[in-house]
Scaffold this active site. Structure first.
Site, PDB file in Angstrom:
ATOM      1  N   ASP A  73       0.846  -1.188   0.000  1.00  0.00           N
ATOM      2  CA  ASP A  73       0.000   0.000   0.000  1.00  0.00           C
ATOM      3  C   ASP A  73       0.882   1.240   0.000  1.00  0.00           C
ATOM      4  OD1 ASP A  73      -2.263   1.554   0.005  1.00  0.00           O
ATOM      5  OD2 ASP A  73      -2.937   0.989   2.012  1.00  0.00           O
ATOM      6  N   GLY A  74       0.296   2.353  -0.369  1.00  0.00           N
ATOM      7  CA  GLY A  74       0.992   3.623  -0.343  1.00  0.00           C
ATOM      8  C   GLY A  74       0.826   4.326   0.991  1.00  0.00           C
ATOM      9  N   GLY A  82      -7.373   8.677   0.806  1.00  0.00           N
ATOM     10  CA  GLY A  82      -8.427   8.115  -0.023  1.00  0.00           C
ATOM     11  C   GLY A  82      -9.613   7.605   0.757  1.00  0.00           C
ATOM     12  N   GLU A 117      -7.671  -0.333   5.562  1.00  0.00           N
ATOM     13  CA  GLU A 117      -6.221  -0.429   5.409  1.00  0.00           C
ATOM     14  C   GLU A 117      -5.559  -0.846   6.724  1.00  0.00           C
ATOM     15  OE1 GLU A 117      -5.697   2.931   1.874  1.00  0.00           O
ATOM     16  OE2 GLU A 117      -5.347   3.472   3.972  1.00  0.00           O
ATOM     17  N   ASP A 130       0.484   8.641   2.728  1.00  0.00           N
ATOM     18  CA  ASP A 130       0.478  10.086   2.534  1.00  0.00           C
ATOM     19  C   ASP A 130       1.711  10.734   3.154  1.00  0.00           C
ATOM     20  OD1 ASP A 130      -2.148  10.247   1.214  1.00  0.00           O
ATOM     21  OD2 ASP A 130      -2.887   9.532   3.133  1.00  0.00           O
TER      22      ASP A 130
END
Length: 224
Positions: free
Chosen positions: A86-87, A102, A108, A89
């Site tokens: 996953d990314g 998001g 998540e 921020d």
């Protein structure tokens, strides 16, 4: 100078190479949400025959996976998750993260909690000395919005209701501005203890295990 899109693609490609080397017939891959995770999904489609199961952290990611013919399972029917990609921020040197831009932070966080290994992919602009430059998302049960906002003000933040956004869980998001996080572990717990909060976007109690950070000189691997 590489664009941010090129850096995101490079980070996703590095994660894909890392995961591909570890795929076997029993692998369950957790998939995150957002633009960088989408790039990873698109790459994973190239080896769909080797992917037994995925678990998505959002309905949007699940739809993208299915669109590529990748198998998507409910978390409750798998024994565990081998690798979650996953990314973020924001990320710091301890691989503690801010996530939730998001609005998928709760799912998540659940997927990250189950995963044996959490691989975070990001471009170098997301790497910061102290978390908090990015507004902190907090998922809140709708009837508690005003109460939670008042409590967040007491903690020193400036909460703003994210208009027009409903999470996959049917809740709302408060984004907390002007809220530096020198002690992410303590702040994560304090916010989660506010009645009406589902969870917040600080990933400190469950940080990433590996950060693949894309920059002008390639992709760096950072471990806490």
């Amino acid at each position: 100078m590489k664009s941010q899109d090129e850096l995101k693609q490079a980070a996703a490609a590095a994660a894909f190479a890392y995961v591909r080397e570890r795929l076997d017939e029993r692998s369950v891959i957790g998939i995150g949400t957002g633009s960088t995770a989408n790039r990873f999904i698109d790459l994973l489609a190239g080896v769909r025959a080797r992917v037994t199961a995925t678990v998505a952290s959002s309905e949007a990611s699940a739809a993208r996976l299915r669109g590529h013919g990748l198998p998507v399972f409910d978390l409750n029917v798998v024994d565990g998750i081998d690798i979650y990609v996953d990314g973020a921020d924001e990320a710091n040197a301890a691989l503690q993260l801010i996530k939730g831009g998001g609005a998928a932070l709760t799912r998540e966080k659940i997927v990250a909690a189950v995963a044996r290994e959490f691989v975070c992919i990001a471009d170098e602009s997301k790497f910061v000395p102290v978390l908090g430059g990015f507004p902190l998302p907090v998922e809140v049960i709708p009837m508690a919005r005003s109460h939670v906002a008042r409590e967040l003000v007491k903690l020193g933040g400036n909460p703003v209701y994210r208009q027009g956004v409903t999470t996959d869980n049917g809740n709302i998001i408060l984004d907390v501005y002007d809220f530096a996080l020198p002690e992410p572990l303590e702040t994560e717990a304090a916010i989660n203890n506010i009645v009406g909060v589902v969870t917040n976007g600080i990933f400190a109690h469950r940080p990433a295990d590996l950060l693949l950070l894309a920059g002008a000189n390639g992709v760096r691997e950072l471990r806490a």
